[in-house]
Design an enzyme around this catalytic site. Structure first.
Site, PDB file in Angstrom:
ATOM      1  N   HIS A  47       0.783  -1.184  -0.079  1.00 59.99           N
ATOM      2  CA  HIS A  47       0.181   0.003   0.088  1.00 59.99           C
ATOM      3  C   HIS A  47       1.017   1.026   0.119  1.00 59.99           C
ATOM      4  O   HIS A  47       1.547   1.176   0.681  1.00 59.99           O
ATOM      5  CB  HIS A  47      -0.994  -0.101   1.255  1.00 59.99           C
ATOM      6  CG  HIS A  47      -1.745   1.274   1.370  1.00 59.99           C
ATOM      7  ND1 HIS A  47      -2.439   1.758   0.062  1.00 59.99           N
ATOM      8  CD2 HIS A  47      -2.030   2.197   2.477  1.00 59.99           C
ATOM      9  CE1 HIS A  47      -3.230   2.854   0.627  1.00 59.99           C
ATOM     10  NE2 HIS A  47      -2.916   2.817   1.773  1.00 59.99           N
ATOM     11  N   GLU A  72       7.050   1.167 -22.241  1.00 57.54           N
ATOM     12  CA  GLU A  72       7.905   0.111 -21.928  1.00 57.54           C
ATOM     13  C   GLU A  72       7.713  -0.588 -20.455  1.00 57.54           C
ATOM     14  O   GLU A  72       7.578  -1.959 -20.438  1.00 57.54           O
ATOM     15  CB  GLU A  72       9.337   0.613 -21.965  1.00 57.54           C
ATOM     16  CG  GLU A  72      10.423  -0.516 -21.485  1.00 57.54           C
ATOM     17  CD  GLU A  72      10.532  -1.624 -22.753  1.00 57.54           C
ATOM     18  OE1 GLU A  72      11.015  -2.907 -22.446  1.00 57.54           O
ATOM     19  OE2 GLU A  72       9.960  -1.515 -23.735  1.00 57.54           O
ATOM     20  N   GLU A 193      -9.993 -12.740 -39.700  1.00 64.45           N
ATOM     21  CA  GLU A 193     -10.048 -13.568 -40.760  1.00 64.45           C
ATOM     22  C   GLU A 193     -11.387 -13.043 -41.500  1.00 64.45           C
ATOM     23  O   GLU A 193     -12.552 -13.054 -40.873  1.00 64.45           O
ATOM     24  CB  GLU A 193     -10.147 -14.844 -40.327  1.00 64.45           C
ATOM     25  CG  GLU A 193     -10.239 -15.646 -41.507  1.00 64.45           C
ATOM     26  CD  GLU A 193     -10.204 -17.449 -41.003  1.00 64.45           C
ATOM     27  OE1 GLU A 193     -10.548 -18.251 -41.989  1.00 64.45           O
ATOM     28  OE2 GLU A 193     -10.081 -17.501 -39.730  1.00 64.45           O
ATOM     29  N   ASP A 386     -17.062 -11.127 -39.873  1.00 64.30           N
ATOM     30  CA  ASP A 386     -17.520 -11.690 -41.202  1.00 64.30           C
ATOM     31  C   ASP A 386     -18.577 -12.692 -40.812  1.00 64.30           C
ATOM     32  O   ASP A 386     -19.213 -13.524 -41.747  1.00 64.30           O
ATOM     33  CB  ASP A 386     -16.485 -12.040 -42.109  1.00 64.30           C
ATOM     34  CG  ASP A 386     -15.665 -13.478 -41.680  1.00 64.30           C
ATOM     35  OD1 ASP A 386     -15.259 -13.085 -40.163  1.00 64.30           O
ATOM     36  OD2 ASP A 386     -15.531 -14.521 -42.078  1.00 64.30           O
TER      37      ASP A 386
END
Length: 427
Positions: A47, A72, A193, A386
């Site tokens: 904490h 980073e 896809e 799709d």
């Protein structure tokens, strides 16, 4: 036994089981630290009242979360990488610390991937598997909080991939003679896809590459921790498949029966899974590791539709956050968008979701995405896919679903009721 360490206004509580009892020292942390231990099996809780952990909660008094990406030090947080969006819940402070227990518990429940909770105008609770792990994460969190504050002072947004200017796009307009606030859509979730990438690239390039190189990959990397974890995951999946009588499943021997036998069984199962186009995490993780080698050796180059790069850049510059949700592993997704014929597109993408968040044809998966993004109204999220069944599941969760019509995609049912696009320029 339990120990409590004190340093620089940080309280560290290390908890272990002793004679079937859970102990902790530190009056201020007894209840709060125990929650992280109880709910996340933490070995240590820190904490901190570090100034940056307090100030970062004050940048937006209405914010319920702290968000940052493409830094980073995010790699120092458990389960996160450079390209991921780090989300830390923010709870409201109370006059007495022991009154925080309920709100802290709810935050831990609502954010299963979080290893920290911020308390507005107060500080932060951070936990880890050990005190070393908790301390390492605490250093990373405080660095990121400080970075976000400095970016904000420069007018830059820490939550966008390029940390561009903060955009205030909320405006009011008159509608139906009443004043209403119009909130522009800020989130787009894309399938891969058949949506961003031709199906043929997946079926004719990626799948064959994985199938043809699985044996070579396993032979070269067999003794690495990563490959041993891949074998463990696939073995567990195959055991389940055998119980359910799945075609093509063959038992994977244990390691003591020899490397060659294990690899042969792995290859047989992977080939069967690829032929059946199985959308399972164990297969996708292994495929991602095989494809990584292909991209690193320039044997693979990802293809996206010609309208995708421009759309991603446009959405990003408009302040819209774009996420990917695919049955492929997060590693595979990052490899694909990082190695396209249009260059590295990851700078336009805020995060990646895979099947670890749920099956793409189940509405609860999209509810989980909504919660992860911290969106109150799911209709503010647009999902483009799709696959009709995925659109149905997303719509059931309250998202706006659009179906992508691309060359080679499967036909849609008549009267499907969804808006369709043939290019992202139509969105």
């Amino acid at each position: 036994m339990a120990n409590t360490l004190f340093a620089n206004d940080c309280w560290i509580t290390i908890q272990k089981k002793v004679q079937n009892r859970r102990l902790s020292l530190g009056k201020r942390l007894r209840k709060l630290g125990y929650k992280a231990y109880e709910m996340r099996n933490a070995g240590a809780v820190i904490h901190s009242h570090g100034m940056e952990s307090c100030l970062v909660t004050m940048l937006n008094p209405q914010a319920k979360e702290f968000r940052i990406t493409h830094m980073e030090m995010i790699k120092g947080i458990q389960g996160h990488g450079y390209y991921d969006e780090l989300v830390v819940p923010i709870i409201e402070n109370t006059a007495y610390e022991n009154e925080l227990t309920d709100s802290l518990t709810k935050a831990i429940e609502a954010y299963p991937k979080a290893t920290a909770v911020l308390v507005r105008n107060h500080g932060v609770y951070i936990w880890g598997d050990s005190w070393i792990h908790a301390k390492t994460q605490a250093e990373c969190y405080h660095y990121l909080f400080d970075a976000a504050i400095k970016l904000h002072q420069l007018g830059l947004d820490a939550a966008t991939p390029d940390h561009g200017p903060i955009r205030r796009t909320i405006h009011s307009q008159i509608k139906d003679s009443q004043y209403e606030r119009e909130w522009p859509r800020r989130w787009i979730v894309l399938d891969i896809e058949g949506t961003t990438t031709p199906i043929t690239f997946v079926t004719d390039v990626l799948f064959p590459y994985a199938r043809e190189n699985v044996g070579k990959h396993l032979n070269l990397t067999y003794h690495t921790a990563e490959t041993q974890e891949d074998i463990k995951l696939l073995r567990a999946q195959v055991e389940e498949d055998l119980r359910e009588g799945v075609t093509g499943a063959v038992p994977i021997p244990h390691a003591d029966e020899g490397k060659e036998k294990v690899i042969a069984a792995m290859v047989s199962n992977v080939e069967a899974m690829i032929r059946a186009d199985r959308k399972i995490t164990a297969l996708k993780e292994l495929q991602g590791h095989i494809w990584r080698t292909g991209f690193e050796c320039d044997e693979l180059k990802a293809i996206v539709f010609e309208d995708v790069a421009d759309a991603l850049e446009k959405w990003h510059s408009s302040g819209i956050k774009v996420y990917i949700y695919s049955s492929g592993s997060r590693l595979a997704q990052k490899l694909l968008f990082g190695n396209t014929d249009y260059g590295d597109l990851r700078k336009y993408i805020s995060g990646f979701f895979d099947t670890t968040i749920g099956n793409k044809k189940e509405s609860r998966s999209y509810k989980e995405i909504k919660e992860t993004l911290g969106v109150d109204d799911p209709a503010e999220i647009m999902f483009v896919t799709d696959v009709y069944q995925e659109a149905v599941a997303a719509k059931a969760a309250g998202l706006e679903a659009i179906i992508s019509i691309r060359p080679g995609n499967a036909p849609l049912p008549e009267n499907h009721g969804f808006k369709t696009v043939t290019s992202f320029s139509q969105i």
